[in-house]
Structures are given as C-alpha cells and as structure tokens.
Scaffold this active site. Sequence first.
Site, PDB file in Angstrom:
ATOM      1  N   GLY A 135      -9.481  -5.283   0.785  1.00  0.00           N
ATOM      2  CA  GLY A 135     -10.790  -5.578   0.326  1.00  0.00           C
ATOM      3  C   GLY A 135     -11.837  -5.165   1.356  1.00  0.00           C
ATOM      4  N   ILE A 175       3.951   1.351   3.906  1.00  0.00           N
ATOM      5  CA  ILE A 175       4.916   1.640   4.535  1.00  0.00           C
ATOM      6  C   ILE A 175       6.126   0.812   4.552  1.00  0.00           C
ATOM      7  CG2 ILE A 175       5.823   1.899   6.909  1.00  0.00           C
ATOM      8  CD1 ILE A 175       3.525   3.404   7.739  1.00  0.00           C
ATOM      9  N   GLU A 197       0.742  -6.467   1.825  1.00  0.00           N
ATOM     10  CA  GLU A 197       0.095  -5.844   1.187  1.00  0.00           C
ATOM     11  C   GLU A 197       0.708  -5.264  -0.233  1.00  0.00           C
ATOM     12  OE1 GLU A 197      -3.294  -5.179   1.547  1.00  0.00           O
ATOM     13  OE2 GLU A 197      -3.055  -6.247   3.229  1.00  0.00           O
ATOM     14  N   LYS A 233       0.874  -8.123  -2.286  1.00  0.00           N
ATOM     15  CA  LYS A 233      -0.508  -8.493  -2.882  1.00  0.00           C
ATOM     16  C   LYS A 233      -0.373  -7.706  -4.070  1.00  0.00           C
ATOM     17  CE  LYS A 233      -4.220  -8.201  -0.175  1.00  0.00           C
ATOM     18  NZ  LYS A 233      -5.161  -7.493   0.410  1.00  0.00           N
ATOM     19  N   HIS A 257       1.569  -0.212  12.381  1.00  0.00           N
ATOM     20  CA  HIS A 257       0.418  -1.461  12.286  1.00  0.00           C
ATOM     21  C   HIS A 257       1.123  -2.653  13.028  1.00  0.00           C
ATOM     22  CE1 HIS A 257      -2.268  -4.203  10.830  1.00  0.00           C
ATOM     23  NE2 HIS A 257      -3.141  -3.395  10.738  1.00  0.00           N
ATOM     24  N   GLU A 267       0.115  -5.032  15.708  1.00  0.00           N
ATOM     25  CA  GLU A 267      -0.126  -6.462  15.642  1.00  0.00           C
ATOM     26  C   GLU A 267       1.410  -7.177  15.253  1.00  0.00           C
ATOM     27  OE1 GLU A 267      -3.049  -6.990  12.623  1.00  0.00           O
ATOM     28  OE2 GLU A 267      -4.551  -5.808  13.511  1.00  0.00           O
ATOM     29  N   VAL A 307      -2.501   6.937   7.353  1.00  0.00           N
ATOM     30  CA  VAL A 307      -3.688   7.709   7.650  1.00  0.00           C
ATOM     31  C   VAL A 307      -3.959   7.606   9.316  1.00  0.00           C
ATOM     32  CG1 VAL A 307      -4.922   7.168   5.428  1.00  0.00           C
ATOM     33  CG2 VAL A 307      -5.292   5.559   7.251  1.00  0.00           C
TER      34      VAL A 307
END
Length: 265
Positions: A45, A84, A89, A92, A153, A184, A212
């Site tokens: 979002g 990945i 995500e 979701k 990530h 994280e 990316v």
Amino acid sequence: MKKALLIVSFGTSHKETRDKTIGEIERFISKAYPDRELRRAFTSGMIMKVLKKRDNIHIDNVSEAMGRLVKDGFKDILVQPTHIINGEEYDKMIEQIGPFVTSFDTISIGKALLSTSEDYEEVCKAIMSEVPQLDVTKNEAVKNETALILMGHGTGHFADAAYAALDYRFKELGYDNVFVGTVEGYPDVDLVIGKVKKYAPKKVVLMPFMIVAGDHAVNDMAGDDEDSWKVMFENAGFEVSCILRGIGEFLGIQQIYLNHTVDCK
C-alpha cells in the site's frame, strides 16, 4: 473464454528498476501465455500511495485487480506472484483473492520464488550464473579472495527461515564464499559479518537478494550512512564493492517464476 495472467508484486517506486525487474518478469511469463491478457497488481500500500501522489500512477491492489477482471468478463485466471517467500505479502495476496474465487470458472495461483526444495538449488545456480567471477566451484582462487553477500529483506513471518535455508543450500552446493543476510530478519548483518570474518576473504561484494534494487539496495546496502552494509563491512576491514541489480533481472529467476505458473495449473 477470456483468459488473464495477473502478475502480483510487492512493488517499487523506482521506475528504472521496476522496468528492469518486475516489468521483465511480466514480459517473460506473458510470452509463454499469448492467449492471456497481462494484468499487474501490487501488494504494498505504501508503494502504491507514493506512485499515486508523486507520479499520478495508479496500480491496482489485488482486490482491485480481481474486481476489474470480474467486471471485464474474464473466466480463466492465472495468478503468479513475484514474491521471494511465502510470507506476509503472499498471505495478503491469497486473502484478497479469496472473495473472488467463485467469480471465475478457473483460477490457478502460483507459489513464491522459494517454495520447493528444488527452488533453492535453482535460485543458487541462477544467482551464480550472473556472477561467474565469484563462483568458487569453478575458480578455486576466488575462495580466499572474495565473498558474495546477499542482502534479503527478512520478515517477522515464519517464512523468514527461508533465508537461513538458502545460505545453507549455497554451502551445500559448494559455494562456500556466499553468505545470505537480511535487513529485518535472520540472519542479521552482525551475524553475517561475524561469519565472513571467519571465512577471511580480502574483499566482499554486496548484492540485493530482492526482486528490485530499490530503497533497501540503494540506501541500506550501498549507502554512505554508518549503518549501511557497505560502511559496516568497510569498518570490519574489508574492501567492498556493490552490485545494484535486483534478481528480477536474472533470466534464471524469471524462469523459476514461469515454472511455477506451469506447476500450479
């Protein structure tokens, strides 16, 4: 029967890397399905808000994309995420798809990049094919010279375990000079620096393990602030260079996503 191919990504606000990564994955998969209309959706979002406010670009979230497919009369839907891991995500995306499942005659949903045991090996090989100069299995001289550090990530989701599993798989395949860490999650950068010190290379190469090369790659990995990975590895005594390429640019990675669209049907 109208058929659609919906590619779902976390998203990025960086246009150049978006075209080189998400755009290339979309084009690569779409070529294999010429009978399906290509559609795009993002799950972040925050990214969608930035694009709307800054660039006046609207990207559908998954619910909007599914509603649009219903409205446009599509009956056969193939959904492939570019995530990945099967983490927050991905969850979701599945949740937002749920209310629309009965609106189509057929709907197939592919998995994230690291889903099967075979995926891990294929991802390792796909990455090393892009940096053959660092492949210790083909060039023994690299062993004590250079280490490749992949920045993932990371997440609070239990799927975070995928990063440590990938690090283990690199080692099992003979890539002793490859280390996987996260921004994280686990392994964190301090742990990775400790592991690299024990390996004792002269140089390290940092590369994002992200679709990316966006904010995390530019700032957290290659930035000049004291908490960037580049600076932290330099302070640990290593000569550091950075590769600012998202893995979505890699043909081998694109092929794995295409394979997942076949597997889910």
